[in-house]
Design a protein around this motif. Structure first.
Motif, short mmCIF file in Angstrom:
data_model
loop_
_atom_site.label_atom_id
_atom_site.label_comp_id
_atom_site.label_asym_id
_atom_site.label_seq_id
_atom_site.Cartn_x
_atom_site.Cartn_y
_atom_site.Cartn_z
N SER A 70 0.82 -1.21 0.00
CA SER A 70 0.00 0.00 0.00
C SER A 70 0.85 1.26 0.00
N LEU A 71 1.92 1.26 0.79
CA LEU A 71 2.81 2.41 0.84
C LEU A 71 3.53 2.59 -0.49
N SER A 87 -2.19 4.41 -8.26
CA SER A 87 -3.16 4.42 -7.17
C SER A 87 -4.57 4.13 -7.66
N LYS A 90 1.17 4.25 -2.89
CA LYS A 90 1.00 5.67 -2.56
C LYS A 90 2.16 6.50 -3.07
N CYS A 91 3.37 5.98 -2.95
CA CYS A 91 4.56 6.73 -3.35
C CYS A 91 4.76 6.79 -4.86
N GLY A 99 2.29 7.30 -7.00
CA GLY A 99 1.36 8.28 -7.53
C GLY A 99 0.49 7.71 -8.63
N GLU A 100 -0.11 8.59 -9.40
CA GLU A 100 -0.96 8.15 -10.51
C GLU A 100 -0.10 7.73 -11.70
N THR A 159 -4.75 0.18 -10.01
CA THR A 159 -3.95 -0.89 -9.39
C THR A 159 -4.23 -2.25 -10.03
#
Length: 211
Positions: free
Chosen positions: A64-65, A75, A68-69, A71-72, A78
């Motif tokens: 998950s992290l 996110s 998040k890092c 970006g698009e 997925t």
């Protein structure tokens, strides 16, 4: 999909290899056999159980992290971008009824592959997201736990079964790929890792009980 062919890797050589980053290459090294039981700690079985449990408990948060890092579009897309069906990942076909030796060998192959993959992912993230301290710390901690687990599996296989060489396959290196492809490969590997580590944790516990 290309990946490096399997190689027969003596345990001692692999343990030495773990001291530097691995970029998905199998070493072909010869060795005389198991180095002796001095390699084992007194609580090696319990420590192995705890390491697998820790990796299982933290795998989803790491994934998950990572998302998040990146970006698009990672996110929001997925399912599409992180689908692991197109990447190589070592088969893990053992179950609770498999023999203990078979389970240990399968575990060793899995975590040797994962250790190399984490090396690739960490190197890429240090380049692409150098300020993502939490992610980099988690990647380094996961790698550290994985290396300790490989060391313990080495001990158990040598001590209990005199097994000191295992065919290990490593996935494709991300060197030379675009930033997007590097992010995607890491995403695919970590998603598959979340799935497989949960299975590994369920299977391992009864096989690490005293005989």
């Amino acid at each position: 999909m290309k990946f490096v062919p399997a190689g027969v890797v003596p345990f001692v050589a692999l343990l030495l290899l773990q001291r530097r980053p691995v970029a998905g290459r199998a070493l072909l090294v010869t060795g005389p056999g198991c180095p002796g039981h001095g390699l084992c700690r007194s609580n090696v079985q319990e420590q192995t159980r705890r390491q697998v449990a820790l990796l299982n408990a933290t795998a989803q948060d790491l994934f998950s992290l990572y998302l998040k890092c990146q970006g698009e579009p990672f996110s929001s897309e997925t399912e599409k971008l992180c689908n692991p069906s197109s990447i190589f990942f070592p088969a893990f076909r053992v179950n609770r009824t498999s023999e203990r030796k078979e389970v240990m060998v399968a575990m060793y192959k899995l975590f040797a592959f994962l250790n190399a993959s984490l090396g690739n992912i960490t190197r890429d993230q240090e380049e692409l997201n150098p300020t993502a301290k939490e992610l980099l710390d988690r990647l380094h901690n996961t790698t550290k736990t994985t290396r300790g687990l490989i060391s313990n599996l080495t001990c158990l296989l040598c001590k209990n079964y005199n097994v000191f060489q295992v065919d290990v396959s490593y996935g494709e290196s991300s060197k030379g790929k675009s930033a997007f492809k590097k992010k995607q490969q890491g995403c695919q590997v970590l998603r598959k890792y979340v799935q497989v580590i949960a299975q590994a944790a369920r299977i391992l516990l009864p096989h690490l009980s005293p005989p």
